[in-house]
Design an enzyme around this catalytic site. Sequence first.
Site, PDB file in Angstrom:
ATOM      1  N   SER A  16      15.049   5.859  63.838  1.00 35.50           N
ATOM      2  CA  SER A  16      14.129   6.180  62.743  1.00 35.50           C
ATOM      3  C   SER A  16      14.824   6.640  61.467  1.00 35.50           C
ATOM      4  CB  SER A  16      13.152   7.269  63.210  1.00 35.50           C
ATOM      5  OG  SER A  16      13.852   8.400  63.690  1.00 35.50           O
ATOM      6  N   ARG A  17      16.016   7.211  61.608  1.00 38.23           N
ATOM      7  CA  ARG A  17      16.666   7.841  60.450  1.00 38.23           C
ATOM      8  C   ARG A  17      18.171   7.580  60.508  1.00 38.23           C
ATOM      9  NH1 ARG A  17      16.904  13.410  60.760  1.00 38.23           N
ATOM     10  NH2 ARG A  17      16.155  13.722  62.891  1.00 38.23           N
ATOM     11  N   ASN A  90      22.255   5.923  70.207  1.00 38.49           N
ATOM     12  CA  ASN A  90      22.597   6.559  68.936  1.00 38.49           C
ATOM     13  C   ASN A  90      21.956   7.937  68.767  1.00 38.49           C
ATOM     14  OD1 ASN A  90      23.193   6.535  65.848  1.00 38.49           O
ATOM     15  ND2 ASN A  90      20.961   6.704  65.983  1.00 38.49           N
ATOM     16  N   SER A 146      31.613  10.479  68.520  1.00 39.23           N
ATOM     17  CA  SER A 146      31.995  11.277  67.351  1.00 39.23           C
ATOM     18  C   SER A 146      33.490  11.554  67.353  1.00 39.23           C
ATOM     19  CB  SER A 146      31.250  12.614  67.368  1.00 39.23           C
ATOM     20  OG  SER A 146      31.749  13.460  66.363  1.00 39.23           O
ATOM     21  N   TYR A 159      28.547  19.959  71.603  1.00 40.29           N
ATOM     22  CA  TYR A 159      28.504  18.639  70.958  1.00 40.29           C
ATOM     23  C   TYR A 159      29.816  17.894  71.238  1.00 40.29           C
ATOM     24  CZ  TYR A 159      28.140  15.138  67.230  1.00 40.29           C
ATOM     25  OH  TYR A 159      28.091  13.964  66.512  1.00 40.29           O
ATOM     26  N   ALA A 161      31.905  18.348  73.639  1.00 40.85           N
ATOM     27  CA  ALA A 161      31.975  18.012  75.070  1.00 40.85           C
ATOM     28  C   ALA A 161      31.030  16.861  75.412  1.00 40.85           C
ATOM     29  CB  ALA A 161      31.622  19.243  75.909  1.00 40.85           C
TER      30      ALA A 161
HETATM   31  P1  NAP Z   1      20.048  12.130  62.333  1.00 41.18           P
HETATM   32  O1  NAP Z   1      19.954  11.598  60.958  1.00 41.18           O
HETATM   33  O2  NAP Z   1      19.952  13.598  62.567  1.00 41.18           O
HETATM   34  O3  NAP Z   1      18.983  11.363  63.256  1.00 41.18           O
HETATM   35  C1  NAP Z   1      18.921  11.683  64.607  1.00 41.18           C
HETATM   36  C2  NAP Z   1      18.053  10.678  65.327  1.00 41.18           C
HETATM   37  O4  NAP Z   1      18.072  10.988  66.730  1.00 41.18           O
HETATM   38  C3  NAP Z   1      16.599  10.723  64.891  1.00 41.18           C
HETATM   39  O5  NAP Z   1      16.067   9.422  64.958  1.00 41.18           O
HETATM   40  C4  NAP Z   1      15.953  11.614  65.951  1.00 41.18           C
HETATM   41  O6  NAP Z   1      14.564  11.346  66.129  1.00 41.18           O
HETATM   42  C5  NAP Z   1      16.742  11.196  67.184  1.00 41.18           C
HETATM   43  N1  NAP Z   1      16.737  12.224  68.231  1.00 41.18           N
HETATM   44  C6  NAP Z   1      17.274  13.458  68.201  1.00 41.18           C
HETATM   45  N2  NAP Z   1      17.040  14.106  69.361  1.00 41.18           N
HETATM   46  C7  NAP Z   1      16.358  13.249  70.148  1.00 41.18           C
HETATM   47  C8  NAP Z   1      15.826  13.313  71.461  1.00 41.18           C
HETATM   48  N3  NAP Z   1      15.920  14.420  72.235  1.00 41.18           N
HETATM   49  N4  NAP Z   1      15.177  12.236  71.952  1.00 41.18           N
HETATM   50  C9  NAP Z   1      15.041  11.133  71.201  1.00 41.18           C
HETATM   51  N5  NAP Z   1      15.527  11.004  69.952  1.00 41.18           N
HETATM   52  C10 NAP Z   1      16.164  12.050  69.426  1.00 41.18           C
HETATM   53  O7  NAP Z   1      21.436  11.701  63.022  1.00 41.18           O
HETATM   54  P2  NAP Z   1      22.621  10.754  62.517  1.00 41.18           P
HETATM   55  O8  NAP Z   1      23.511  11.544  61.635  1.00 41.18           O
HETATM   56  O9  NAP Z   1      22.101   9.450  62.074  1.00 41.18           O
HETATM   57  O10 NAP Z   1      23.416  10.600  63.907  1.00 41.18           O
HETATM   58  C11 NAP Z   1      23.218   9.504  64.774  1.00 41.18           C
HETATM   59  C12 NAP Z   1      24.311   9.576  65.835  1.00 41.18           C
HETATM   60  O11 NAP Z   1      25.596   9.555  65.222  1.00 41.18           O
HETATM   61  C13 NAP Z   1      24.265  10.858  66.686  1.00 41.18           C
HETATM   62  O12 NAP Z   1      24.538  10.561  68.026  1.00 41.18           O
HETATM   63  C14 NAP Z   1      25.362  11.689  66.094  1.00 41.18           C
HETATM   64  O13 NAP Z   1      25.894  12.606  67.012  1.00 41.18           O
HETATM   65  C15 NAP Z   1      26.365  10.625  65.700  1.00 41.18           C
HETATM   66  N6  NAP Z   1      27.285  11.064  64.671  1.00 41.18           N
HETATM   67  C16 NAP Z   1      26.820  11.447  63.449  1.00 41.18           C
HETATM   68  C17 NAP Z   1      27.738  11.885  62.496  1.00 41.18           C
HETATM   69  C18 NAP Z   1      27.298  12.309  61.127  1.00 41.18           C
HETATM   70  O14 NAP Z   1      28.169  12.810  60.379  1.00 41.18           O
HETATM   71  N7  NAP Z   1      26.052  12.147  60.728  1.00 41.18           N
HETATM   72  C19 NAP Z   1      29.102  11.931  62.800  1.00 41.18           C
HETATM   73  C20 NAP Z   1      29.537  11.533  64.060  1.00 41.18           C
HETATM   74  C21 NAP Z   1      28.622  11.089  64.986  1.00 41.18           C
HETATM   75  P3  NAP Z   1      13.444  12.363  65.472  1.00 41.18           P
HETATM   76  O15 NAP Z   1      13.733  12.449  64.020  1.00 41.18           O
HETATM   77  O16 NAP Z   1      12.153  11.720  65.804  1.00 41.18           O
HETATM   78  O17 NAP Z   1      13.681  13.679  66.172  1.00 41.18           O
END
Ligand code: NAP
Length: 254
Positions: A16-17, A90, A146, A159, A161
């Site tokens: 979604s985001r 994701n 990550s 996170y 871990a």
């Molecule tokens: P984000 O913008 O915070 O979006 C998180 C997404 O995960 C949302 O769609 C959210 O849905 C969903 N979500 C969270 N908890 C959930 C649950 N319990 N069940 C189902 N859906 C859930 O995150 P992002 O930055 O795009 O990150 C995406 C991935 O990349 C993650 O795994 C994150 O650890 C990894 N990552 C991100 C970064 C970074 O710098 N952003 C760096 C390294 C790795 P709702 O909005 O409906 O809750």
Amino acid sequence: MGGAFDGRVVLVTGGSRGIGRAVCQQFAEAGARVVVHYRAGREAAEETLASLDGDGHVALAADVADPAQAARLVADTVGRCGRLDVLVNNAGIFEEHRIADVDYDAWQTAWQRTISTNLLGPANLIHQAVPHLIAAGDGRIVNVSSRGAFRGEPDHPAYGASKAGLNSLGQSLAQALAPHGVYVTTVAPGFVETDMTTEHLTGPGGDAIRAQSPLGRAAEPDEIARLVVFLATPGTEYATGTIVDANGASYLRT
Ligand code: NAP
């Protein structure tokens, strides 16, 4: 117009985001039918859905930390779309819990929530998805991990871990599933411009974070999505088991 994913169905958790939205958009551009998964943010999921090229995409809600909901998400995907070719794990959370600052209850809550969402969720989704991925032929799983799994996450240890566990899960299952024609890869981003990091990137430490990379910036979600789509593209199966760093050379593993 023909695309590499014509006729294929892709489930993107957390679609979604942020990174997940970009992943959904790029798979749709390449011809896939996309399931935009979300937990609670229906409006954001609908916005993503409306932005996708092509037809037949759906938005499905589930808390991946709940094993029953994870199973239902896979069943609903196949029920609505008829098949499943690619699972992108994701969805994730990044909650602060500094060991010097939090009490025992808060510590346990952070660990349970983080491991349930970031590691057990993908493990359960994979278990439920595998029969469908095998049936599809050339099935793909791409996990979004990550840099923190390698570099350490002093303020978010659960996170770090969870993502180290996700790396190991992906590598183990790459070996287990290759004989069945299912290929498993991982992308490990550094800082990416999403809601997850807004507070960090716009706060007083933002410049120091950007300076970690010799590119002098964080990544855009599109840059991470490109790698996810590439790793699921037919013809890349010999990369199974790989973990691709996407951290702008901010942390170089040996
Ligand atoms: P984000 O913008 O915070 O979006 C998180 C997404 O995960 C949302 O769609 C959210 O849905 C969903 N979500 C969270 N908890 C959930 C649950 N319990 N069940 C189902 N859906 C859930 O995150 P992002 O930055 O795009 O990150 C995406 C991935 O990349 C993650 O795994 C994150 O650890 C990894 N990552 C991100 C970064 C970074 O710098 N952003 C760096 C390294 C790795 P709702 O909005 O409906 O809750």
